[in-house]
Design an enzyme around this catalytic site. Structure first.
Site, PDB file in Angstrom:
ATOM      1  N   CYS A 125      -4.062  -3.691  -0.632  1.00  0.00           N
ATOM      2  CA  CYS A 125      -3.386  -3.688  -2.043  1.00  0.00           C
ATOM      3  C   CYS A 125      -3.791  -2.145  -2.670  1.00  0.00           C
ATOM      4  CB  CYS A 125      -4.523  -4.386  -3.001  1.00  0.00           C
ATOM      5  SG  CYS A 125      -6.143  -4.491  -3.014  1.00  0.00           S
ATOM      6  N   VAL A 129      -0.612  -0.636  -4.760  1.00  0.00           N
ATOM      7  CA  VAL A 129      -0.946  -0.178  -6.199  1.00  0.00           C
ATOM      8  C   VAL A 129      -0.359   1.255  -6.381  1.00  0.00           C
ATOM      9  CG1 VAL A 129      -2.586   0.565  -7.978  1.00  0.00           C
ATOM     10  CG2 VAL A 129      -3.043  -1.630  -6.775  1.00  0.00           C
TER      11      VAL A 129
END
Lengths: 480, 486
Positions: A125, A129
């Site tokens: 992630c 991001v």
């Protein structure tokens, strides 16, 4: 919800009792922000399992190394097998400047040291991001000489804040086809049926699929085939790449005579890709758990290929039916609670219903509204399914409330259910992923007719064991 | 061949360089600094540590989140630990460190839980602060006996700039329990190690000395850096209490919020896992004048040394009792040694673990007649290696953040009899035919600490080494079959 409802509850005993109450259940089901013991992992874990199924493929996490360690640990614990995976170890500076430098260096080192035939890159992630552009980074890595220009690399975006491990499996699978399968020429096929298992951490299941399709006389490729990676023989030698679908068969995938997907929800995107974009004869079946679901699978094969179902499989079916009839009194009318991945639940529910078992609660943390409709249709088709509650997006703390307020006889799910089962004083039959507290369950298939026999055996004998362990001496007898 | 067998188990610089030659030149140079072979008479060799992992090489290292939530905060049992961010980090750290705790689930024990804010795309776009606020209220409502909340931030929380500190402060006031923001995003630092430090700082700032116990006593001690894996802390407490000490706090195995709040009142801090908890001990020494002492409860020799070392901080009553404890357990331990030593004598061990174990367990192996010929840490600092070198023999190899490739190659060349490392290494080496024990989690056994632990440790090493299953690997009908180990 009001935080003052229970401010007066001081004693631990009182609170412990209250946790089991209908009042608590209501409050529990009203929570909106907090997730307690959700039964789902995140995307990259699924992507990793998918990538393990290609021969010579090194899974590569673009992101923090901690994620890679966590994915490996979890798969190690379930499979009790080595799980090779590298990461490009992104840290604070990557958070600021992006992860390109790590990817370029990481690919170079991984290529030279682990000598893979291909690399499957997927994101954690963090990379998602900050918005790393994998396509550009990989092109730049090739230009920088990290890997030869024609070295196969597949890449998938697998943000952990979207979907779950089954989404990640799907995304990686689609990425394998998009990146590495030559486009379909459309004029000919390679004559092979491609069998796609979906997120399935049972090497026993994969072996069973191969055995059944081969018994039909159908030339096939399992794609991806993580059987060996999930269950490699002990020879005194460690092989980092123990097997899997050969690269050539991946490259040739879009020339298949057909594709059969063994799961629906872990292959949503891939199924669409193959069916709509490539116009290949494509079927998706309910995971063949139980007799009826296995029948449908074999009939789908028959329809796709024109090959008859051989007498040998009919005999096998007969043995499975025999085992079901032998065991039915132990299962009929018993109430079950189930949790796990959507495809597993869909198959298992069909199986329980055909045994006369009553599914009472189904909790599916990573289910969708479509799943709710699909499983409701399965339940509606049987009188044993009429009172079942289907709880999509709920977690194992919701499950606990269900078990405490509307008790059942058995919980079916992965190892994480053991606390629920203990609190509810019912047995847990371990089916699903991960199973970290029992050995070898993943080696026995739960699919196909043999899988049906295995499930009948596990469930019925657990009930029988329970009687032996709990009955008073005067009711303790030889025969059960 | 004979020469090789003589050298079996021992390392040389040439061996190390040969292994590293598989790397690109730049990596070769970097990694060479992280591996050393102890030479004769060298008390402290040079080794580079606490540096970034090389991208693309398989490392066993985790992240700051793993250090803060997985190691330090996770075992604090009457607190709800929120894995704040996407579902994965909480899921993977759920129940996997075997931190045992007494208590009722959902009432005063939350260790076997996984609480998460389960971020979805919307949370990434709009931020998770509102959600965190609501979530804290839900925790308090659903678990009214909870004694505190920790907010363990995952990577995205730091990247999108959420203000977990102010939410925690506000909600702590509203709910009347400590809410501790822990900035342990996985991208911070280079391993678990920074997570330990961050967690220690969070305890210092939000919990320590926030409460006074009414009954402090002269023999009050804290047991620090024992996470009660497989019951380790319980085994250690048993010794300390038999010595006449009163263990008021455990950090953080089977721990409560109150223990962390009142720890400034003890007379002595006893630290087992130096790496993960030295920060708080140093703080308490500076701030409250509490002395601290490192000890080692692995194997009777080190236990005995440690008991005396600890007792020296107290009066004669304690010292006498300490001797009595040693006298009581010595024969029991001797019986364990008598049973296992004949089978384990001379066996060579290679280790690769985290925290304290790469050095602390050496004595326990030596008690069994075994020799540690290679050891290394996942995330150690210089001070850990300074403590390790004196314990190692000549021509042993010490490796920092060893890559999977290096470790496999060292093992291939040194051919130890037993390997002690983690789950990621376990199945690789077992496939190669090497007896193996997981030395992070005791391979689902334990405890290994203290007098209760040693018999289990000895038995487990014997099980690994003496299992007849190794003998099954050779295929009997294949005359030319490659000879597998054993």
């Amino acid at each position: 919800m009001s935080e003052n409802t229970c401010a007066y509850r001081q004693s631990k005993e009182e609170v412990a009792e209250w946790l089991n109450s209908p009042e608590y259940r209501e409050m529990n089901f009203n929570r909106k922000a907090l997730s307690i013991n959700p039964s789902k992992a995140c995307q990259p874990l699924g992507a990793l399992l998918c990538a393990l199924g290609i021969e010579g493929c090194l899974p590569f996490v673009h992101g923090s190394q901690g994620c890679a360690a966590y994915f490996r640990n979890t798969l190690n614990r379930h499979l009790r097998e080595p799980v090779p995976t590298v990461s490009d170890s992104m840290t604070e500076d990557s958070a600021v400047f992006g992860g390109q430098a790590n990817l370029i260096e990481g690919l170079k080192n991984a290529y030279q040291v682990y000598k893979p035939q291909m690399i499957a890159v997927f994101t954690s992630c963090m990379a998602e991001v900050i918005g790393d552009d994998l396509n550009a980074f990989i092109a730049n890595a090739r230009n920088a000489g990290s890997v030869p220009r024609d070295f196969p690399i597949a890449f998938a975006q697998t943000p952990s804040f979207v979907g779950s491990h089954i989404t990640g499996w799907d995304n990686m699978f689609k990425a394998l086809l998009q990146s590495l399968a030559d486009p379909r020429h459309g004029r000919w096929t390679n004559g092979r049926l491609y069998v796609v298992p979906g997120f399935d951490a049972y090497p026993g299941n994969l072996r069973e699929y191969k055995r059944l399709v081969s018994a039909m006389g159908i030339p096939m490729t399992m794609l991806p085939d993580a059987t060996e990676a999930m269950d490699s023989p002990h020879t005194g030698e460690y092989r980092i790449y123990p097997g899997g679908t050969p690269m050539a068969e991946l490259a040739d995938a879009l020339n298949a005579s057909g594709f059969i997907f063994m799961q629906r929800y872990s292959t949503v995107g891939s199924y669409k890709f193959v069916k709509n974009v490539q116009k290949i004869n494509t079927e998706v079946v309910t995971m063949p758990i139980g007799i009826n679901n296995t029948d449908k699978f074999l009939m789908a094969l028959q329809e796709m290929t024109g090959k008859p179902i051989p007498a040998e499989l009919e005999k096998e079916r007969g043995r499975a039916v025999d085992s079901a009839i032998d065991a039915h009194p132990y299962i009929h009318g018993k109430r079950f609670a189930l949790f796990g991945d959507p495809d597993l639940l869909l198959g298992l529910t069909g199986f329980l219903l055909e045994m006369g078992g009553i599914p009472a609660h189904i909790v599916c943390t990573n289910g969708t509204e479509q799943f709710r409709k699909d499983i409701q249709a399965v339940l509606d088709a049987s009188p044993f399914g009429k009172d079942c509650g289907v709880h999509v997006g709920r977690d194992l703390w919701h499950m606990r409330s269900l078990l405490m307020t509307e008790p059942v006889d058995m919980l079916i799910g992965d190892s994480h259910g053991k606390f629920n089962a203990k609190d509810a004083n019912i047995p847990l039959v371990r089916i699903g992923f991960p199973i970290m507290d029992r050995v070898n369950l993943h080696r026995s298939p739960i699919v196909g007719y043999q899988g049906a026999i295995n499930l009948v055996t596990m469930i019925a004998n657990t009930f029988i064991d329970q009687v032996d362990c709990t009955c008073p001496d005067r009711l303790f007898e030889l025969m059960r | 061949m004979a020469e090789q067998q003589d050298l079996k188990g021992y390392a040389s610089r040439a061996m190390v360089d040969e292994v590293l030659s598989a790397y690109p030149e730049k990596v070769q140079k970097m990694r060479a600094k992280h591996i050393t072979v102890k030479e004769e008479g060298c008390a402290s060799c040079s080794i580079r540590s606490n540096a970034k992992t090389v991208p693309g090489l398989m490392t066993a290292r985790g992240c700051a989140f793993a250090g803060a939530k997985g190691v330090v905060f996770g075992p604090v049992k009457d607190m709800v630990h929120i894995s704040h961010g996407p579902v994965g980090c909480g899921y993977y750290s759920w129940g996997n460190r075997r931190n045992l705790a007494e208590g009722t689930l959902g009432v005063d024990n939350f260790v076997p839980f996984q609480f998460t804010s389960d971020f979805t795309e919307g949370d990434i776009v709009y931020g998770g602060d509102k959600k965190l606020e609501q979530l804290c209220r839900e925790v308090k409502a659903l678990f009214p006996t909870v004694k505190g909340i920790s907010v363990m931030s995952e990577c995205p929380v730091g990247l999108i700039g959420d203000d977990i500190e102010s939410v925690s402060k506000r909600m702590s006031k509203e709910l009347g329990i400590p809410i501790v923001p822990v900035r342990c995003e996985g991208f911070r630092g280079i391993s678990q190690s920074l997570g330990h430090h961050i967690a220690n700082d969070a305890i210092r700032d939000h919990l320590l000395a926030k409460k006074e116990r009414p009954d402090p006593g002269p023999y009050d001690v804290s047991l620090i850096g024992d996470y009660n894996i497989g019951g380790d802390a319980w085994a250690s407490i048993k010794i300390l209490e038999e010595m006449g000490l009163k263990v008021r706090n455990i950090w953080t195995g089977d721990a409560t919020v109150e223990m962390l709040q009142t720890a400034h009142q003890v007379k002595l801090n006893l630290i087992h896992c130096y790496r993960s908890m030295n920060y708080i001990c140093k703080h308490m020494e500076e701030e409250y004048g509490i002395p601290w002492v490192e000890f080692n409860f692995f194997g009777p020799t080190k236990i005995k040394e440690s008991i005396r070392k600890i007792a020296a901080f107290f009066d004669e009553t304690i010292q006498e009792k300490a001797e009595a404890v040693i006298a009581k357990y010595d024969p029991l331990m001797q019986a364990v040694i008598d049973k296992y030593r004949p089978r384990l004598e001379g066996k060579k061990v290679m280790l690769y673990v985290g925290g304290l174990r790469p050095r602390h367990v050496i004595g326990a192996y030596e008690d069994l007649g075994m020799e540690v010929v290679g050891t290394g840490y996942e995330f150690a600092h210089k001070d850990d290696y300074d403590r390790t070198f004196p314990m190692m023999g000549d021509n042993t190899v010490i490796y920092d953040d060893v890559t999977a490739f290096e470790f496999e190659e060292f093992v291939n060349r040194m051919r130890p009899d037993l390997i002690g490392s983690g789950i990621k290494e376990k199945y690789v080496f077992e496939k190669m035919g090497y007896p193996f024990r997981q030395m992070h989690s005791w391979d689902y056994s334990g405890p290994y600490h203290a007098y209760d632990g040693f018999p289990i440790f000895a038995r487990d090493m014997d099980i690994a080494l003496s299992s007849p299953t190794w003998g099954l690997a050779k295929v009997p009908w294949q005359k030319d079959a490659k000879e597998v180990r054993k």
